[in-house]
Design a protein around this motif. Structure first.
Motif, PDB file in Angstrom:
ATOM      1  N   ILE A  16     -27.433  25.381  61.009  1.00 39.55           N
ATOM      2  CA  ILE A  16     -27.256  26.790  60.671  1.00 39.55           C
ATOM      3  C   ILE A  16     -26.703  27.560  61.859  1.00 39.55           C
ATOM      4  CG2 ILE A  16     -29.165  26.713  59.019  1.00 39.55           C
ATOM      5  CD1 ILE A  16     -30.713  28.399  61.250  1.00 39.55           C
ATOM      6  N   GLU A  17     -26.240  28.777  61.580  1.00 43.10           N
ATOM      7  CA  GLU A  17     -25.841  29.712  62.620  1.00 43.10           C
ATOM      8  C   GLU A  17     -26.512  31.055  62.347  1.00 43.10           C
ATOM      9  OE1 GLU A  17     -21.607  30.023  62.865  1.00 43.10           O
ATOM     10  OE2 GLU A  17     -21.367  27.980  63.658  1.00 43.10           O
ATOM     11  N   LEU A  18     -26.977  31.686  63.400  1.00 43.13           N
ATOM     12  CA  LEU A  18     -27.559  33.016  63.320  1.00 43.13           C
ATOM     13  C   LEU A  18     -26.595  33.997  63.968  1.00 43.13           C
ATOM     14  CD1 LEU A  18     -31.175  32.142  64.556  1.00 43.13           C
ATOM     15  CD2 LEU A  18     -30.333  32.159  62.193  1.00 43.13           C
ATOM     16  N   ARG A  19     -26.532  35.212  63.456  1.00 46.05           N
ATOM     17  CA  ARG A  19     -25.687  36.264  64.029  1.00 46.05           C
ATOM     18  C   ARG A  19     -26.574  37.390  64.528  1.00 46.05           C
ATOM     19  NH1 ARG A  19     -20.302  35.175  65.240  1.00 46.05           N
ATOM     20  NH2 ARG A  19     -19.593  33.552  63.796  1.00 46.05           N
ATOM     21  N   THR A  20     -26.416  37.742  65.789  1.00 40.47           N
ATOM     22  CA  THR A  20     -27.248  38.785  66.378  1.00 40.47           C
ATOM     23  C   THR A  20     -26.607  40.160  66.190  1.00 40.47           C
ATOM     24  OG1 THR A  20     -26.208  38.720  68.564  1.00 40.47           O
ATOM     25  CG2 THR A  20     -27.989  37.136  68.135  1.00 40.47           C
ATOM     26  N   SER A  21     -27.400  41.185  66.361  1.00 40.15           N
ATOM     27  CA  SER A  21     -26.897  42.553  66.207  1.00 40.15           C
ATOM     28  C   SER A  21     -25.870  42.914  67.264  1.00 40.15           C
ATOM     29  CB  SER A  21     -28.068  43.540  66.264  1.00 40.15           C
ATOM     30  OG  SER A  21     -28.760  43.422  67.499  1.00 40.15           O
ATOM     31  N   ASP A  22     -25.849  42.186  68.392  1.00 40.10           N
ATOM     32  CA  ASP A  22     -24.824  42.441  69.400  1.00 40.10           C
ATOM     33  C   ASP A  22     -23.674  41.438  69.318  1.00 40.10           C
ATOM     34  OD1 ASP A  22     -26.534  40.432  70.268  1.00 40.10           O
ATOM     35  OD2 ASP A  22     -26.552  41.068  72.353  1.00 40.10           O
ATOM     36  N   GLY A  23     -23.543  40.785  68.169  1.00 41.01           N
ATOM     37  CA  GLY A  23     -22.341  40.025  67.870  1.00 41.01           C
ATOM     38  C   GLY A  23     -22.281  38.593  68.360  1.00 41.01           C
ATOM     39  N   LEU A  24     -23.419  38.001  68.703  1.00 42.70           N
ATOM     40  CA  LEU A  24     -23.419  36.630  69.193  1.00 42.70           C
ATOM     41  C   LEU A  24     -23.721  35.645  68.078  1.00 42.70           C
ATOM     42  CD1 LEU A  24     -25.375  37.014  72.565  1.00 42.70           C
ATOM     43  CD2 LEU A  24     -22.898  37.116  72.178  1.00 42.70           C
ATOM     44  N   ARG A  25     -23.204  34.426  68.252  1.00 42.81           N
ATOM     45  CA  ARG A  25     -23.471  33.323  67.330  1.00 42.81           C
ATOM     46  C   ARG A  25     -24.466  32.386  68.004  1.00 42.81           C
ATOM     47  NH1 ARG A  25     -21.682  28.074  66.815  1.00 42.81           N
ATOM     48  NH2 ARG A  25     -20.442  28.400  68.704  1.00 42.81           N
TER      49      ARG A  25
END
Length: 254
Positions: A16-25
């Motif tokens: 899986i990949e998670l996306r953070t609120s500051d735009g990181l993968r």
């Protein structure tokens, strides 16, 4: 077959990949029971990345390898920002436990999106700091702390847990490098609802199969007590044959 370090039991595994609120993968893995829906979810937070911690740190890797099959648990592992593992490298740079607030939020957003049930944070060392700092920002059932150093957690952050609804459990190794049982009793004195488990002979890194089994048994006894204690052989005597297990090429950290 005896369940030991490199054994990986059947599960549905998804990169899986998670996306953070500051735009990181952020890269990670979700492991689910092979043939059933999970009864609860472990969101794991790994040890300090600048000291070699990552999503494959051995207790977390073994939780993902065993607990979907043995305890019907979903196990989410991921690399916090700037952390690398065989799964890949998460974008960004180590944030001293501050920027990682967004990493925890991204993991919990994924749990909500997938409708994974009854989430528990399981932090180990540095990961316990993230659980204590940010766990109450999310709808968790509780948090389990493995070898908490309490280096980055302020007294104010600890105090938030005093009357909080989520459960809090701490496993304190007798021979911990940072916080031994007597010190833990003092630091956690303001949290009367916390369940502290002092582990005789335990060490910060929980090295060895006996310590691994103790940690996983304690986790399951809290999150899904009906599945405790965990069997030491596969297939379990009363579980039948749920499919062939495989032995991972990587048995490091055992």
């Amino acid at each position: 077959m005896e369940i030991r370090a490199g054994v990986e039991l059947p599960a549905r595994r998804e990169e899986i990949e998670l996306r953070t609120s500051d735009g990181l993968r952020l890269v990670g893995e979700l492991a689910l029971p092979a043939e059933r829906e999970p009864v609860a979810t472990l969101v794991t937070l790994h040890p300090l990345p600048t000291a070699g911690g990552f999503m494959d740190s051995h207790i977390l890797r073994k939780a993902a390898a065993r607990l979907p099959a043995l305890a019907d648990l979903a196990v989410l592992r991921f690399n916090t920002r700037g952390t690398a593992s065989p799964r890949g490298t998460s974008e960004g740079a180590f944030g001293e436990g501050l920027a990682e607030r967004a990493d925890v939020a991204a993991a919990m957003a994924f749990v909500a999106e997938r409708e994974l049930p009854h989430p528990w944070l399981v932090g180990w060392s540095f990961g316990t700091e993230l659980a204590l700092k940010y766990g109450l920002d999310h709808g968790i059932d509780g948090a389990i702390l493995l070898s908490p150093p309490l280096h980055r957690t302020s007294e104010g952050e600890l105090a938030r847990w005093r009357d909080a609804a989520p459960a809090l459990v701490a496993l304190i190794p007798e021979h911990d490098d940072y916080l031994k049982p007597a010190e833990a009793a003092e630091r956690f004195a303001g949290l009367p609802r916390l369940r502290r488990i002092d582990v005789a002979g335990g060490r910060h890194l929980w090295v060895g199969e006996s310590q691994t089994r103790r940690v996983l048994d304690e986790i399951v006894s809290v999150v899904n007590p009906a599945a405790a204690p965990l069997p030491t052989r596969w297939p379990a005597v009363d579980g039948g044959d749920a499919g062939e297990s495989r032995v991972s090429d990587e048995a490091s950290g055992s």
